[in-house]
Motif scaffolding. Structure first.
Motif, PDB file in Angstrom:
ATOM      1  N   VAL A  75       4.251  63.534  21.113  1.00 45.62           N
ATOM      2  CA  VAL A  75       5.324  62.787  21.778  1.00 45.62           C
ATOM      3  C   VAL A  75       6.378  62.363  20.759  1.00 45.62           C
ATOM      4  O   VAL A  75       7.577  62.341  21.038  1.00 45.62           O
ATOM      5  CB  VAL A  75       4.757  61.593  22.594  1.00 45.62           C
ATOM      6  CG1 VAL A  75       4.191  60.504  21.697  1.00 45.62           C
ATOM      7  CG2 VAL A  75       5.798  61.024  23.523  1.00 45.62           C
ATOM      8  N   GLY A  76       5.933  62.031  19.538  1.00 45.92           N
ATOM      9  CA  GLY A  76       6.860  61.646  18.479  1.00 45.92           C
ATOM     10  C   GLY A  76       7.492  62.904  17.886  1.00 45.92           C
ATOM     11  O   GLY A  76       6.782  63.841  17.550  1.00 45.92           O
ATOM     12  N   SER A 282      -4.235  60.608  19.427  1.00 47.23           N
ATOM     13  CA  SER A 282      -4.341  61.494  20.598  1.00 47.23           C
ATOM     14  C   SER A 282      -5.405  62.568  20.397  1.00 47.23           C
ATOM     15  O   SER A 282      -5.509  63.490  21.212  1.00 47.23           O
ATOM     16  CB  SER A 282      -2.987  62.168  20.843  1.00 47.23           C
ATOM     17  OG  SER A 282      -2.679  63.035  19.756  1.00 47.23           O
TER      18      SER A 282
HETATM   19  C1  8YV Z   1       0.399  64.035  17.538  1.00 49.05           C
HETATM   20  C2  8YV Z   1       1.322  61.803  17.601  1.00 49.05           C
HETATM   21  O1  8YV Z   1      -0.623  64.725  18.082  1.00 49.05           O
HETATM   22  O2  8YV Z   1       2.129  62.611  19.660  1.00 49.05           O
HETATM   23  C3  8YV Z   1       2.370  62.049  18.609  1.00 49.05           C
HETATM   24  O3  8YV Z   1       3.503  61.606  18.370  1.00 49.05           O
HETATM   25  O4  8YV Z   1       1.422  60.964  16.805  1.00 49.05           O
HETATM   26  C4  8YV Z   1       0.107  62.594  17.560  1.00 49.05           C
HETATM   27  O5  8YV Z   1      -0.726  62.153  18.554  1.00 49.05           O
HETATM   28  C5  8YV Z   1       0.675  64.504  16.171  1.00 49.05           C
HETATM   29  O6  8YV Z   1       1.886  63.984  15.712  1.00 49.05           O
HETATM   30  C6  8YV Z   1       0.709  66.000  16.080  1.00 49.05           C
HETATM   31  O7  8YV Z   1       0.801  66.387  14.771  1.00 49.05           O
END
Ligand code: 8YV
Length: 319
Positions: A75-76, A282
């Motif tokens: 998501v980030g 996640s």
């Molecule tokens: C990602 C996360 O899976 O979704 C996000 O922003 O921080 C994590 O859960 C991760 O950045 C993938 O590399």
């Protein structure tokens, strides 16, 4: 129809087979000479898939004249220059919603581990120390405490929903109040830190949040305060966090994310109470598979139907 060419910046094992089925994959991390690898393929690459481990910056975007879409696994998307991609008419997608509950679960685990010193307690049993004495009572408790959440989006709300069941006070800070929020809004981060016992950061990365959590915030949180980070490490001045812990100006911290990852943060690990997780917010098989699927669905939908499913806010959509 030939498959579109896709530059995969780093390994994303849960999405590898689905990507292979739909795209001609070019695995950048396997190349000894990255610049040469990109230069050889620059007129063919129409898509990028990234997990955020390598930056998709203006320089990389400019090297790929046929680039149409960047699919981010997560998501980030602070490692993708989404405003620059938008200027160039390139779509950026991320993977919202499918990870919200998992990350909120992890946040609750981290809060409980940190407040009740459960990491140290687990090590106590594992190392056989219980046989010669009881584990000391935890210094902190959630009883009668207030938790503040900074970054009150989907994940922040899911954390608050869980915490309601714990009978704690709740408040949040965002740049602007959230329309459907049913917990108290505090209009400054310092104000929130001063009000609460436990501060939970769900702040995204990027310039706008860089070192937003700093010495002043820790000072406001106070010597009994606990800091939890499930957002991005770049939002925290880690040196100030270490200094606050060393000076006894902050009681403890629970972190899932760091300024640099992966890392072995020795200064933080020196504190028995501090809980350190390896960015697993996640990271269940279930949720990582859902994230991989959504990233691939975005890319496939773009090439099949000309529309992304979950474009980031910087991507003007519909055009
Ligand atoms: C990602 C996360 O899976 O979704 C996000 O922003 O921080 C994590 O859960 C991760 O950045 C993938 O590399």
């Amino acid at each position: 129809m030939p498959k579109p060419d896709l530059l995969l910046l780093g390994p994303i094992p849960v999405a590898a087979r689905a990507l292979e089925a739909h795209f001609e994959l070019h695995r950048l991390w396997e190349a000894a000479d990255r610049q040469g690898f990109i230069a050889e393929r620059k007129d063919r690459i129409r898509a990028i898939a990234t997990s955020g481990s390598l930056r998709t910056d203006a320089a990389l975007i400019d090297q790929l004249p046929k680039l149409e879409i960047i699919g981010n696994f997560g998501v980030g998307y602070d490692t993708v220059d989404a405003p620059y991609a938008a200027k160039r008419g390139i779509v950026v997608t991320n993977t919202p919603d499918v990870l919200t509950e998992e990350v909120a679960d992890t946040a609750l685990g981290l809060i409980l581990m940190t407040v009740r010193e459960l990491g140290a307690a687990e090590r106590f049993v594992r190392e056989g120390r219980w046989l010669t004495g009881g584990f000391p009572y935890s210094h902190a408790t959630l009883r009668g405490k207030t938790v503040g959440i900074v970054g009150y989006g989907r994940i922040g709300k899911a954390i608050a929903a869980r915490l309601k069941g714990f009978g704690v006070g709740l408040a949040y800070h965002n740049r602007r109040p959230v329309a459907d929020a049913d917990i108290a809004y505090v209009d400054t981060l310092i104000g929130l830190a001063g009000l609460v016992d436990i501060l939970v950061s769900v702040l995204p990365g990027g310039d706008a949040t860089y070192h937003a959590i700093n010495a002043e915030v820790f000072e406001a949180l106070g010597p009994e305060g606990i800091f939890i980070n499930i957002g991005r490490g770049s939002a925290v001045d880690e040196a100030a966090l270490v200094a606050a812990l060393q000076a006894g100006k902050l009681q403890s911290a629970g972190l899932d994310v760091y300024a640099v990852e992966p890392c072995r943060p020795a200064e933080l690990a020196a504190f028995e109470r501090v809980v350190l997780l390896p960015h697993v917010g996640s990271a269940s098989q279930h949720t990582r598979a859902a994230m991989g699927q959504l990233m691939v669905d975005n890319l496939v939908n773009w090439f099949d139907k000309g529309a992304p499913l979950t474009p980031v806010p910087e991507t003007p959509w519909p055009r």
